[in-house]
Structures are given as structure tokens and as C-alpha cells.
Design a protein around this motif. Structure first.
Motif, mmCIF file in Angstrom:
data_model
loop_
_atom_site.group_PDB
_atom_site.id
_atom_site.type_symbol
_atom_site.label_atom_id
_atom_site.label_comp_id
_atom_site.label_asym_id
_atom_site.label_seq_id
_atom_site.Cartn_x
_atom_site.Cartn_y
_atom_site.Cartn_z
ATOM 1 N N LEU A 234 74.905 -40.507 13.060
ATOM 2 C CA LEU A 234 73.933 -40.637 14.137
ATOM 3 C C LEU A 234 72.832 -39.603 13.987
ATOM 4 O O LEU A 234 73.083 -38.466 13.564
ATOM 5 C CB LEU A 234 74.615 -40.443 15.497
ATOM 6 N N ARG B 298 72.290 -44.032 12.453
ATOM 7 C CA ARG B 298 71.644 -43.759 11.165
ATOM 8 C C ARG B 298 72.237 -44.630 10.068
ATOM 9 O O ARG B 298 71.520 -45.198 9.253
ATOM 10 C CB ARG B 298 71.821 -42.274 10.817
ATOM 11 N N ASP C 284 71.301 -49.630 11.781
ATOM 12 C CA ASP C 284 70.325 -48.545 11.854
ATOM 13 C C ASP C 284 69.370 -48.760 13.025
ATOM 14 O O ASP C 284 68.830 -49.856 13.205
ATOM 15 C CB ASP C 284 69.514 -48.482 10.557
ATOM 16 N N GLY C 285 69.175 -47.696 13.805
ATOM 17 C CA GLY C 285 68.220 -47.753 14.895
ATOM 18 C C GLY C 285 68.799 -48.100 16.245
ATOM 19 O O GLY C 285 68.119 -47.928 17.265
ATOM 20 N N HIS C 286 70.044 -48.591 16.301
ATOM 21 C CA HIS C 286 70.647 -48.894 17.595
ATOM 22 C C HIS C 286 70.676 -47.618 18.450
ATOM 23 O O HIS C 286 71.101 -46.559 17.989
ATOM 24 C CB HIS C 286 72.073 -49.422 17.413
ATOM 25 N N GLU C 287 70.238 -47.743 19.695
ATOM 26 C CA GLU C 287 70.158 -46.582 20.571
ATOM 27 C C GLU C 287 71.470 -46.340 21.296
ATOM 28 O O GLU C 287 72.100 -47.268 21.813
ATOM 29 C CB GLU C 287 69.024 -46.775 21.583
ATOM 30 N N ARG D 9 70.530 -42.218 17.854
ATOM 31 C CA ARG D 9 70.351 -43.520 17.223
ATOM 32 C C ARG D 9 71.271 -43.634 16.020
ATOM 33 O O ARG D 9 71.551 -42.635 15.336
ATOM 34 C CB ARG D 9 68.895 -43.708 16.780
ATOM 35 N N ASP E 12 67.986 -37.421 19.028
ATOM 36 C CA ASP E 12 66.577 -37.304 19.377
ATOM 37 C C ASP E 12 66.259 -35.992 20.076
ATOM 38 O O ASP E 12 65.102 -35.741 20.444
ATOM 39 C CB ASP E 12 66.162 -38.476 20.278
ATOM 40 N N SER F 296 74.277 -48.744 25.210
ATOM 41 C CA SER F 296 73.228 -49.030 26.194
ATOM 42 C C SER F 296 73.763 -49.751 27.428
ATOM 43 O O SER F 296 73.181 -49.659 28.506
ATOM 44 C CB SER F 296 72.115 -49.862 25.549
#
Length: 329
Positions: free
Chosen positions: A111, A97, A171-174, A95, A114, A130
Motif C-alpha cells: 500500500l 500499490r 493498483d489505485g484502489h482507495e 491506495r 497518502d 470504501s
């Protein structure tokens, strides 16, 4: 009797049989050609177990450190679990950061992974969005010391990935990371060997990682890092590099510009004017005994690699990652 496992298939090797012969006998499609350890087309990676030293003869230290060996000359004395080179690249969810704009066209992307992402500072990984769009970027962070992956991204006109990272990523984009890949990383064992690191553009990213990793591992020999650009606008992280060099006596940082935007009264010790290749070769003189890392423009990397070899550097001591540009980067 040793056994080799590949793709969940375990093959018991006959006496004096190579890993390649056993895998082919069992129907595993392993690329191969010369079967004498010269062409390296049968390169595979040990996932579990240690390949015999003879099977790594002629490989660069960077490949040996990653567990690669030549199946055609490998006669293991203990069981091995291997991955084909084409299957050896893991995929890890990640993701965004942060995105920090360092210049008008360079961003520092960090980044969060996970899952564990094992890499050597200076290697590169493919960043996959994605929608499946994928682009390779070098890793500038230090594995184990920094809890994120850092990459430097130059925004290319019309670039789908680089433009998205620079302008829209938040922030948070996968994302997904595929890798790591590449031979540009520091390997210990010769702590007093002089190191030469030369890069153009965002080729600074892997060199920044390699220099810090070498220092972290106690490299005592001189480390000379040159970063080149057309003009001052192409340079970035200058103060950060100057500070790093000021804190380490054996690290020498030199920024080079081909055509300064403003006339300089006198070039400083860490800002040189001229062709990067000529400056490096003039400073170096004889290149015998050096370990070299080259990153950036592919034409520049190919040219300097050849000239360093002619100046005395052993080819196995020249590590390079050329940045290949796509129309939609």
C-alpha cells in the motif's frame, strides 16, 4: 505546576495530584479501576511531552516505546498532551500499490499512504475498504527503509476482505489504514539478548519485519525464527527467508510442517517435521533470558506463551499477537 491536555481540554494539576485525578476532576471520562498502577485500565498515551518513568512501571518495553503510561500513578513535572487509548489510533488514506500472489491462498499486499503513517515493523493496522469493511493485518515492511506498507493476506473461504484483496484489488484502489496497534515489535537496548520468533500461517509477516528491524538496528545476539504450517503448501517466502539467514550469521530460519504431503528422505536443517511447539521447546531447552515474539493461531500462541513462561522466560519478555479469525474475514 504541570498541566495535562486531553481532547483540547487543559487541566492544571494541583500539588501531588495525579493525571487521572485532574482529568476526572475536569470531567474527562478516563477508564480506571484500582488507581494503584496494577489493573492498567487507565492506560493513556503521551502525544507531547515525556511521562515520568514511575508512571510506566510494570509496562512492557513495547508500550513504553509508544509513550503509554498509567494516568493513576502519573504525577508529571512538566506539561503533557495525552490521548486516551480509545482515541490514540490515527487514520491515514492509502491506495493499493500491488497485489502479488505468493501461494494458492496467500498474497503480498503493498500500500502507498497518502500521508505519513508512523509504525513499528511487526505491528498491525486495520485496513478499511470504501464500503466500511475493516480487517486487521500485520505489517511486514520496514518503516523508513521501504516507501510502502507490506502486508501478507491469507485468502479465507468466504472471506469478504481477504477474498477481495486476493482476487479483485488492483493498483489505485482507495483504502484507509487505522493504526498502528500491537506490541509485537523490536525495541533496542539489549543487543546481545537471544530472540525467539515463532509464527504460524501469515504470522510470518510480523516476524519477518521484526527480524529485519532487529538486524537493521544492529542486534548482535542470536535470532531464531520458526515458521510453522500443516504441510508444505502452508509455507511461503521460504527462499527469501533462507537468503536473509544466509546473509546474517546470527539469524537462523527454520520451517516446520506437521504432515508433509510427500515423504522426505531426510528432514533438512531448515525444514523440520513435527509439532511446531514441540520442536521449538526441544531446541530451546531453558528459555531463561530470551525475548520472545509469537504470532498466528490464537490457541497455539496462548499455549506456547504459557510453556515459555514455565520454561523460564519472563512474562514481560513475551510479546504476542494472536490472529483472531472472523466468519467473514
Amino acid at each position: 505546576m504541570a498541566a495535562v491536555t486531553c481532547n483540547s481540554l487543559t487541566v492544571s494539576l494541583a500539588d501531588n495530584e495525579t493525571a487521572l485525578e485532574g482529568l476526572l476532576r475536569a470531567g474527562v471520562d478516563v477508564p480506571n479501576s484500582c488507581r494503584g498502577g496494577a489493573c492498567q485500565s487507565c492506560l493513556v498515551r503521551a502525544v507531547e511531552g515525556t511521562p515520568p518513568p514511575a508512571s510506566q512501571a510494570g509496562l512492557k518495553d513495547a508500550l513504553k516505546a509508544q509513550g503509554f503510561f498509567l494516568a493513576c500513578i502519573c504525577r508529571p513535572t512538566a506539561d503533557l498532551s495525552i490521548a486516551l487509548a480509545s482515541d490514540a489510533v490515527p487514520r491515514v488514506p492509502a491506495r493499493v500499490r500491488s497485489v502479488e500472489r505468493l501461494t494458492a491462498d496467500v498474497a503480498r499486499l503493498t500500500l502507498h499512504c497518502d500521508a505519513p503513517f508512523d509504525y513499528r515493523p511487526g505491528q498491525f493496522a486495520n485496513v478499511v475498504r470504501s464500503d466500511g469493511l475493516s480487517r486487521p493485518y500485520s505489517i511486514a515492511s520496514l518503516h523508513g527503509d521501504e516507501p510502502y506498507i507490506e502486508m501478507h493476506v491469507r485468502k479465507v473461504p468466504g472471506g469478504q476482505m481477504s477474498g477481495w484483496i486476493y482476487d479483485d484489488a488492483a493498483d489505485g484502489h482507495e483504502l484507509e489504514l487505522r493504526g498502528p496497534v500491537g506490541e509485537c515489535f523490536y525495541t533496542p537496548g539489549k543487543p546481545h539478548q537471544p530472540l525467539l520468533l515463532v509464527g504460524t500461517g501469515t504470522g510470518l509477516a510480523p516476524l519477518y519485519a521484526i527480524a529485519r528491524d532487529a538486524l537493521r538496528q544492529g542486534h548482535a545476539g542470536p535470532i531464531h525464527l520458526y515458521h510453522g504450517a500443516i504441510d508444505e503448501a502452508g509455507l511461503y517466502m521460504v527462499r527469501e527467508m533462507q537468503s536473509l539467514a544466509a546473509n546474517h550469521q546470527n539469524l537462523h530460519y527454520t520451517a516446520c510442517v506437521k504432515s508433509p504431503r510427500e515423504p522426505l528422505a531426510a528432514p533438512s536443517a531448515d525444514l523440520r517435521i513435527g509439532e511446531l511447539e514441540q520442536i521449538v521447546l526441544s531446541d530451546l531447552g531453558s528459555a531463561r533470558g530470551w525475548r520472545c515474539f509469537l504470532c498466528g493461531n490464537p490457541q497455539f500462541v496462548a499455549s506456547l506463551r504459557k510453556k515459555l513462561f514455565l520454561a523460564g522466560t519472563a512474562m514481560k519478555e513475551i510479546h504476542s499477537d494472536a490472529f483472531l479469525m472472523r466468519p467473514t474475514a
